[in-house]
Structures are given as C-alpha cells and as structure tokens.
Design a protein around this motif. Sequence first.
Motif, short mmCIF file in Angstrom:
data_model
loop_
_atom_site.label_atom_id
_atom_site.label_comp_id
_atom_site.label_asym_id
_atom_site.label_seq_id
_atom_site.Cartn_x
_atom_site.Cartn_y
_atom_site.Cartn_z
N UNK A 6 0.74 3.03 13.88
CA UNK A 6 2.17 3.18 13.56
C UNK A 6 2.73 4.48 14.16
N UNK A 60 2.17 5.89 -1.30
CA UNK A 60 1.29 5.23 -2.29
C UNK A 60 -0.19 5.23 -1.89
N UNK A 74 15.24 1.36 -8.57
CA UNK A 74 13.79 1.19 -8.73
C UNK A 74 13.01 2.49 -8.63
N UNK A 100 11.15 3.20 -11.69
CA UNK A 100 10.02 2.37 -12.12
C UNK A 100 8.71 3.17 -12.11
N UNK A 147 8.30 6.37 -9.74
CA UNK A 147 8.40 7.75 -9.24
C UNK A 147 8.60 8.77 -10.35
N UNK A 193 2.23 -5.86 6.58
CA UNK A 193 3.30 -4.98 7.07
C UNK A 193 3.56 -3.81 6.12
N UNK A 194 3.19 -3.97 4.86
CA UNK A 194 3.34 -2.92 3.83
C UNK A 194 4.74 -2.34 3.83
N UNK A 195 5.74 -3.21 3.84
CA UNK A 195 7.12 -2.79 3.88
C UNK A 195 7.66 -2.51 2.47
N UNK A 248 11.89 -1.10 0.91
CA UNK A 248 13.06 -0.26 1.12
C UNK A 248 14.09 -0.64 0.05
N UNK A 290 4.83 -2.40 -0.32
CA UNK A 290 4.42 -1.19 -1.04
C UNK A 290 5.28 -1.05 -2.30
N UNK A 291 4.70 -0.57 -3.40
CA UNK A 291 5.44 -0.55 -4.67
C UNK A 291 6.25 0.70 -4.99
N UNK A 292 6.10 1.77 -4.21
CA UNK A 292 6.61 3.08 -4.63
C UNK A 292 8.10 3.06 -4.99
N UNK A 293 8.90 2.26 -4.29
CA UNK A 293 10.35 2.25 -4.53
C UNK A 293 10.77 1.30 -5.65
N UNK A 294 9.81 0.61 -6.27
CA UNK A 294 10.10 -0.15 -7.48
C UNK A 294 10.78 -1.50 -7.29
N UNK A 335 13.15 -2.89 -4.60
CA UNK A 335 12.60 -2.90 -3.24
C UNK A 335 11.68 -4.11 -3.01
N UNK A 380 0.75 -3.93 -2.82
CA UNK A 380 -0.35 -2.98 -2.94
C UNK A 380 -0.54 -2.60 -4.41
N UNK A 381 -1.77 -2.71 -4.91
CA UNK A 381 -2.07 -2.23 -6.26
C UNK A 381 -3.10 -1.10 -6.12
#
Lengths: 280, 280
Positions: A107, A125, A152, A155, A157, B95-97, B99, B123-127, B130, B145-146
């Motif tokens: 990437x 993450x 979110x 949730x 962060x 892709x682990x997208x 946003x 990816x979960x970071x943005x809840x 997203x 992702x967990x």
Amino acid sequence: MTTQQLTQQIRIKKSFLCIGLDVDLTKIPQHLLELEDPIFEFNKAIIDATHDLCISYKPNTAFYEAYGIKGWQSLQKTINYINEKYPEIFTIADAKRGDIGNTSTMYAKAFFQDLNFDSVTVAPYMGKDSVEPFLAFNDKHTIMLALTSNEGAFDFQTLQTNGTRGEAELSGAKELYKQVLETSKTWKNAQNLMYVVGATKAEYFTEIRKIVPDSFLLVPGVGAQGGSLSEVCKYGMNTNIGLLINSSRGIIYASNGTDFAEKAREEALKMQQEMQQILK
Amino acid sequence: MTTQQLTQQIRIKKSFLCIGLDVDLTKIPQHLLELEDPIFEFNKAIIDATHDLCISYKPNTAFYEAYGIKGWQSLQKTINYINEKYPEIFTIADAKRGDIGNTSTMYAKAFFQDLNFDSVTVAPYMGKDSVEPFLAFNDKHTIMLALTSNEGAFDFQTLQTNGTRGEAELSGAKELYKQVLETSKTWKNAQNLMYVVGATKAEYFTEIRKIVPDSFLLVPGVGAQGGSLSEVCKYGMNTNIGLLINSSRGIIYASNGTDFAEKAREEALKMQQEMQQILK
C-alpha cells in the motif's frame, strides 16, 4: 515535503486549508459528463481556481475506486496534475489503509511511489506492524486515524481502556484514541506521523495536544459536519500551526452550474480569510 | 451467495480452504514476466489448478494497487475470470476499508457492484456508520477485522476496556476485540457480517464463539504464520462449519518454476485432505 516546509507554505499563503476532492458524478455539473474524463476535468478546474488559497488537496480514494479502472485513471491524472503544476501543494491520499507488514508495504508503494502522494491516511486497529511500513518512507507522512468526525467514532474510539493488556501494565486508564496516540509515539520513525482528529469534537483538542504537542493534525468536519474553525484553532494550534483543516463538499459543491469553479473559489476564499485572521 | 450455499459448497468440495491471491511480481515465476499481464496469467493458472480444492479466492487489494492502473486491471480480470468460469466460488476482496457513511457507500459500490465480489473485508475503528453502508447490500457479505494474526494485534485489539464509554455503561469489562464483536451484532443487517480471526490465536476461538456462535470466521495465519488447522477447527467450527481458512504464500509460492501451478495444487490438496478428515 518536510513539516517545516509545510508550516512555511502556511505562512506564505496565510492558509491551512485542505480541500477534499471527493468527486461524485451525481453531484458535479452535468455539462462535464460529456467530456472524456469528467472527474479529472472537475478536479482540474477546482484546483486551478483554488490552489493559491489552500495548502493541500486530499482526494478520498473511495470516490475513485467506485468507478473502477476509469476512476483510478482519474486519480492518477489528478495527482500528476497537482505535482507538475503546483509542486508546493501537500498532497494527501485519503485511503485509510492498514494491513499486515508485508501488505502495508505494498500500500505504501501504491501511494508514495506509484502515485507519488506526500502522505496517506491509515487506520490503527492492526497496530504497530501495520503502520511502520508506511513510516519507513522518510520523506513521506503517514496520517493515522485517532478521533474521527463521524457518529461511529463513539463506538470504539472513546471506549475507556483500563490500562492493561494481558499482564502488561500500560500508563493508566484512558480512552482508546488516547492510547492509540500514545502507543504510536513509540513506533519506529514516529516523527513521520500526523493524526486525523475530527473538528466536531473541539473540546478534545486540549487533551490531544498534551499527548502529541508537536504533530500536525488533519481536521475534517468543519462546515458540513458542524465543527467550528475558531474553536479548533483555539485548542488545537501549536507554534508550527500544526493544523490542516479539511473542507470537501462545502467548497467543491458550492454550485453545480457552469460557475462551479468560481463559486468554489468564493467558498475557499471565505475560509482562507478566516484563517488569515486567526494567524495574525 | 448465501451462507447456506457457502456451507453447501463446503460439504460438496469437502474443503473450507480460501486461497489468498497476494501476487508479488518479485515472487512469481520469471517466465511469466514476458507476458502482457503477468499477474492475471499467474492467477489464472493458480485458479485453474486449484478451484476444485478450495471454496474461496481472496485477492488482497494492496498487491494490485501497488502496480497502479495495470494492477487494478489485473484485479478486474481476475474477479471476472472467477465469476464467469467458477461461479460457485465465494470471492473476497481483502481491502480492509472503512470511512464515514457516504464514503463507505462508495467503497461498497467499488467492490460489490463495479468488481462484483461476494464480500469485502472492513476495519472497525470508525464504528457503526462506517460499516453499515456495506451491510446494506443484502446479497453480499462484510467481513470485519476482529482479532488479526499479526504481532500488532496486541497493540489495541487485546486492550482491556472497562465497560464504559463516557457516561454510558456497557456490558462489562472486556478486551477491545470482544467489544467490537458484541457491538457489531447490534448493527443494521448484522446478519451479513463475518469476522477475521487469526489462527495464531487458536485459544481465543472458544471465547469468540460465545459471542458470535453462528457467524462465519475468515481465518488467516494457518501455515506461514504458524497457526494450527486442527486447533482452529477444534475451537472454532460450528454446525454450519463456519470457517474459511486462508492460505496465501504457502500455496501460491510453492514453486517459482514452470511447475508453479502444479505445486500449488499439491499444497492445496494437502490442506483439502486435512480438511476432509476433519469434516468426517
């Protein structure tokens, strides 16, 4: 571009405005759709009309990927256009990538080498080995999500962590985004890190500045999402300015007529003038 | 493809193997480099040689983006080839997208509509907001992702959270990845969720199955990264099988000579036979 050069650009242009190039074909002026590459033509017009008022452009990759190969071509033409015509501009690939080490390196190559962006946004993450491959590019910047501007964000962060991980004692209980900021400072080449902090949470900036006093913060959420520029600057600015304030829709979609570039300039000018006042 | 159909395919093929198409031009047989699209030619040969032994292919987008427009073309040709020739295969865009809402919708369109993958990793970071835009595609699957298979998984994913967020009381202290799993179950169209859980952490599967007993888990890290297939199955399998075990390098780079496809088949066959034993 170094952060010193970035600060210098801010002082020259009296602006720390970043314009988000989130181009949706359903929202741009319809006369552009007849052209061969409407997305690039739209970007080109916006860039030519606003480049002296902003210090950065930030295409969000989602809006290009949604149009497949054609979209990726528009992204490439856009970044090439900026790099050739306006090399003083700090470019951000808003991609929010992150994967295991070897894959993050791919990437990083995509955005830093193939497309030649100055910086890319990444997600935290997957931790250290998902971000360090980006940091290894010494002349580039890696902008990590800390506290985002969306609903979110609350949730995960802002979850309270109790300062332990397995049997390891960390430096005390704190919210996840603060732990993310603190941990990232220990990573290799952490000096190449910047952070995303949403403007909708201006009261958090004081706390964030205690952890990362010197880093640049990329701040979405001013305008359309309701954040206040003066509040963000009051709590978030440091001696090197340290802020890149992003606006996307509020500027690029100011008009969807043939005067779209002119109207975009008017909106960008309003923000630049507000910033000029603050910088005094 | 529904999860019922996926389970049915697993029973027909006696395999729950997913092959990761992470194609690096420096690692593939050098004779392919003379062809017009080496990445696609490599994938085509691997797919033709292994399609009856696996139920899924998972190209990681990083390896395609690193080659710019040409790479994106290789990705498109690869997914089209699978969809046309082997429609029974479950396809994953790794892709682990993730946003803000509107932008995630664009990513969902890119992978679900433009490229026509069955699923995409996020990816979960943005809840919540997203991820929900991906979940809104009812005939598609979103793989969040967990607990990942890399070292950096222990930076944040296993942090202890104390069960509060601001003034809200959640359901008790737990590690972040467990909170991510629990919270995601409350999201709209959560039935379209699957999760990434690394095989290097087999002892965690028991706990994870308490939270998501019915969901499919995509499991990287068997083989090259050291995870044990039998351990993962012992603790992670459910009545619908519920596991997709990924192997990338161990299969696709089994040889870098002209016999690469044949050798890849041999490695895939070993895994399929192990899986057949387990399924008995």
